[in-house]
Write a protein that holds these residues in place. Sequence first.
Motif, PDB file in Angstrom:
ATOM      1  N   VAL A  19       0.810  -1.225   0.000  1.00 21.92           N
ATOM      2  CA  VAL A  19       0.000   0.000   0.000  1.00 21.92           C
ATOM      3  C   VAL A  19       0.844   1.277   0.000  1.00 21.92           C
ATOM      4  CG1 VAL A  19      -1.694   1.361   1.313  1.00 21.92           C
ATOM      5  CG2 VAL A  19      -2.117  -1.067   0.841  1.00 21.92           C
ATOM      6  N   PRO A  20       1.893   1.403   0.820  1.00 26.20           N
ATOM      7  CA  PRO A  20       2.686   2.641   0.749  1.00 26.20           C
ATOM      8  C   PRO A  20       3.263   2.916  -0.644  1.00 26.20           C
ATOM      9  CG  PRO A  20       3.197   1.464   2.765  1.00 26.20           C
ATOM     10  CD  PRO A  20       2.342   0.535   1.919  1.00 26.20           C
ATOM     11  N   LYS A  21       3.705   1.869  -1.331  1.00 29.51           N
ATOM     12  CA  LYS A  21       4.252   2.069  -2.681  1.00 29.51           C
ATOM     13  C   LYS A  21       3.149   2.335  -3.703  1.00 29.51           C
ATOM     14  CE  LYS A  21       8.609  -0.132  -1.881  1.00 29.51           C
ATOM     15  NZ  LYS A  21       9.642  -1.030  -2.317  1.00 29.51           N
ATOM     16  N   ALA A  26       0.516   6.318  -7.041  1.00 26.11           N
ATOM     17  CA  ALA A  26      -0.706   7.069  -7.343  1.00 26.11           C
ATOM     18  C   ALA A  26      -0.456   8.575  -7.239  1.00 26.11           C
ATOM     19  CB  ALA A  26      -1.829   6.644  -6.397  1.00 26.11           C
ATOM     20  N   ARG A  27       0.246   8.988  -6.222  1.00 24.92           N
ATOM     21  CA  ARG A  27       0.537  10.420  -6.062  1.00 24.92           C
ATOM     22  C   ARG A  27       1.412  10.941  -7.194  1.00 24.92           C
ATOM     23  NH1 ARG A  27       1.385  10.592   0.493  1.00 24.92           N
ATOM     24  NH2 ARG A  27      -0.827  10.789   0.978  1.00 24.92           N
ATOM     25  N   SER A  28       2.315  10.109  -7.701  1.00 27.21           N
ATOM     26  CA  SER A  28       3.175  10.543  -8.802  1.00 27.21           C
ATOM     27  C   SER A  28       2.384  10.720 -10.097  1.00 27.21           C
ATOM     28  CB  SER A  28       4.318   9.547  -9.019  1.00 27.21           C
ATOM     29  OG  SER A  28       3.858   8.382  -9.694  1.00 27.21           O
ATOM     30  N   ARG A  29       1.203  10.122 -10.161  1.00 25.56           N
ATOM     31  CA  ARG A  29       0.370  10.207 -11.362  1.00 25.56           C
ATOM     32  C   ARG A  29      -0.876  11.064 -11.153  1.00 25.56           C
ATOM     33  NH1 ARG A  29       2.221   9.091 -16.209  1.00 25.56           N
ATOM     34  NH2 ARG A  29       1.914   6.939 -16.749  1.00 25.56           N
ATOM     35  N   PHE A  44      -3.323  10.537 -16.146  1.00 21.78           N
ATOM     36  CA  PHE A  44      -3.275  10.919 -14.743  1.00 21.78           C
ATOM     37  C   PHE A  44      -4.420  10.240 -14.014  1.00 21.78           C
ATOM     38  CE2 PHE A  44      -5.837  13.916 -17.077  1.00 21.78           C
ATOM     39  CZ  PHE A  44      -6.965  14.090 -16.292  1.00 21.78           C
ATOM     40  N   LEU A  45      -4.336  10.207 -12.691  1.00 20.05           N
ATOM     41  CA  LEU A  45      -5.417   9.675 -11.865  1.00 20.05           C
ATOM     42  C   LEU A  45      -6.324  10.812 -11.432  1.00 20.05           C
ATOM     43  CD1 LEU A  45      -3.623   7.098  -9.547  1.00 20.05           C
ATOM     44  CD2 LEU A  45      -5.066   6.643 -11.521  1.00 20.05           C
ATOM     45  N   VAL A  46      -7.613  10.593 -11.521  1.00 22.14           N
ATOM     46  CA  VAL A  46      -8.590  11.594 -11.114  1.00 22.14           C
ATOM     47  C   VAL A  46      -8.795  11.548  -9.602  1.00 22.14           C
ATOM     48  CG1 VAL A  46     -10.995  12.339 -11.339  1.00 22.14           C
ATOM     49  CG2 VAL A  46      -9.750  11.513 -13.342  1.00 22.14           C
ATOM     50  N   SER A  47      -9.025  10.354  -9.082  1.00 25.31           N
ATOM     51  CA  SER A  47      -9.286  10.181  -7.649  1.00 25.31           C
ATOM     52  C   SER A  47      -7.988  10.195  -6.871  1.00 25.31           C
ATOM     53  CB  SER A  47      -9.999   8.855  -7.392  1.00 25.31           C
ATOM     54  OG  SER A  47     -11.192   8.780  -8.116  1.00 25.31           O
ATOM     55  N   GLU A  48      -7.935  11.011  -5.850  1.00 21.79           N
ATOM     56  CA  GLU A  48      -6.761  11.044  -4.981  1.00 21.79           C
ATOM     57  C   GLU A  48      -7.104  10.307  -3.698  1.00 21.79           C
ATOM     58  OE1 GLU A  48      -4.431  14.532  -4.594  1.00 21.79           O
ATOM     59  OE2 GLU A  48      -5.085  15.302  -6.525  1.00 21.79           O
ATOM     60  N   TYR A  49      -6.886   9.021  -3.709  1.00 23.09           N
ATOM     61  CA  TYR A  49      -7.198   8.194  -2.544  1.00 23.09           C
ATOM     62  C   TYR A  49      -6.132   8.323  -1.475  1.00 23.09           C
ATOM     63  CZ  TYR A  49     -10.754   5.799  -5.334  1.00 23.09           C
ATOM     64  OH  TYR A  49     -11.843   5.486  -6.095  1.00 23.09           O
ATOM     65  N   THR A  50      -6.554   8.130  -0.246  1.00 26.31           N
ATOM     66  CA  THR A  50      -5.637   8.127   0.890  1.00 26.31           C
ATOM     67  C   THR A  50      -5.103   6.715   1.115  1.00 26.31           C
ATOM     68  OG1 THR A  50      -7.399   7.629   2.454  1.00 26.31           O
ATOM     69  CG2 THR A  50      -6.941   9.979   2.006  1.00 26.31           C
ATOM     70  N   ALA A 111       3.655   3.206 -13.547  1.00 25.75           N
ATOM     71  CA  ALA A 111       4.788   4.112 -13.304  1.00 25.75           C
ATOM     72  C   ALA A 111       5.285   4.665 -14.629  1.00 25.75           C
ATOM     73  CB  ALA A 111       5.906   3.372 -12.582  1.00 25.75           C
ATOM     74  N   ARG A 112       5.687   5.911 -14.619  1.00 25.64           N
ATOM     75  CA  ARG A 112       6.151   6.560 -15.858  1.00 25.64           C
ATOM     76  C   ARG A 112       7.273   5.779 -16.538  1.00 25.64           C
ATOM     77  NH1 ARG A 112       3.326  10.804 -16.044  1.00 25.64           N
ATOM     78  NH2 ARG A 112       2.934  12.111 -14.259  1.00 25.64           N
ATOM     79  N   ASP A 113       8.216   5.290 -15.761  1.00 27.93           N
ATOM     80  CA  ASP A 113       9.346   4.584 -16.380  1.00 27.93           C
ATOM     81  C   ASP A 113       8.977   3.184 -16.860  1.00 27.93           C
ATOM     82  OD1 ASP A 113       9.092   3.691 -13.769  1.00 27.93           O
ATOM     83  OD2 ASP A 113      11.235   3.571 -13.406  1.00 27.93           O
ATOM     84  N   ALA A 114       7.784   2.708 -16.510  1.00 28.14           N
ATOM     85  CA  ALA A 114       7.327   1.398 -16.994  1.00 28.14           C
ATOM     86  C   ALA A 114       6.288   1.532 -18.110  1.00 28.14           C
ATOM     87  CB  ALA A 114       6.732   0.593 -15.843  1.00 28.14           C
TER      88      ALA A 114
END
Length: 133
Positions: A19-21, A26-29, A44-50, A111-114
């Motif tokens: 989950v932390p990763k 998710a935050r990077s996107r 990009f991701l629309v939902s910013e989940y906690t 991930a961007r690099d993937a």
Amino acid sequence: MSVPAAERIEIVRAPQEHVPKILELARSRSLEAVDPDIASRDGFLVSEYTEEVYRAQAVRAGHFYVAVKGGDVLAFLLAYSDERIEPDEWLNRRIKITLGSFLVIKQVCVARDAARQRSAWPGTADTGSWGGR
């Protein structure tokens, strides 16, 4: 030819330990983390989940998977069946009434690099598929 475990990409159910990763990815996107021009091209991701939401989804969602390589989370998919729709998901409830059973694809994040690298997914370098996972 065998691929070393550290270089092998595996698709697994998202465990709590990832989950932390997942949150970091998710935050990077998120739209706020990216220039709008890049976001419109790369997504990009629309939902910013906690973290709490991802932890709950790791237990609740029927289809929460991560692509991992070594200790890195390269991507994740968060989805669930129409049977797990929450009461506040009015649009999904309407879709179910209209269309019947369906799968809610809530988030897909890479991930961007993937991204856009065939080698980022199991089996794709040789077979063009996810290798039957």
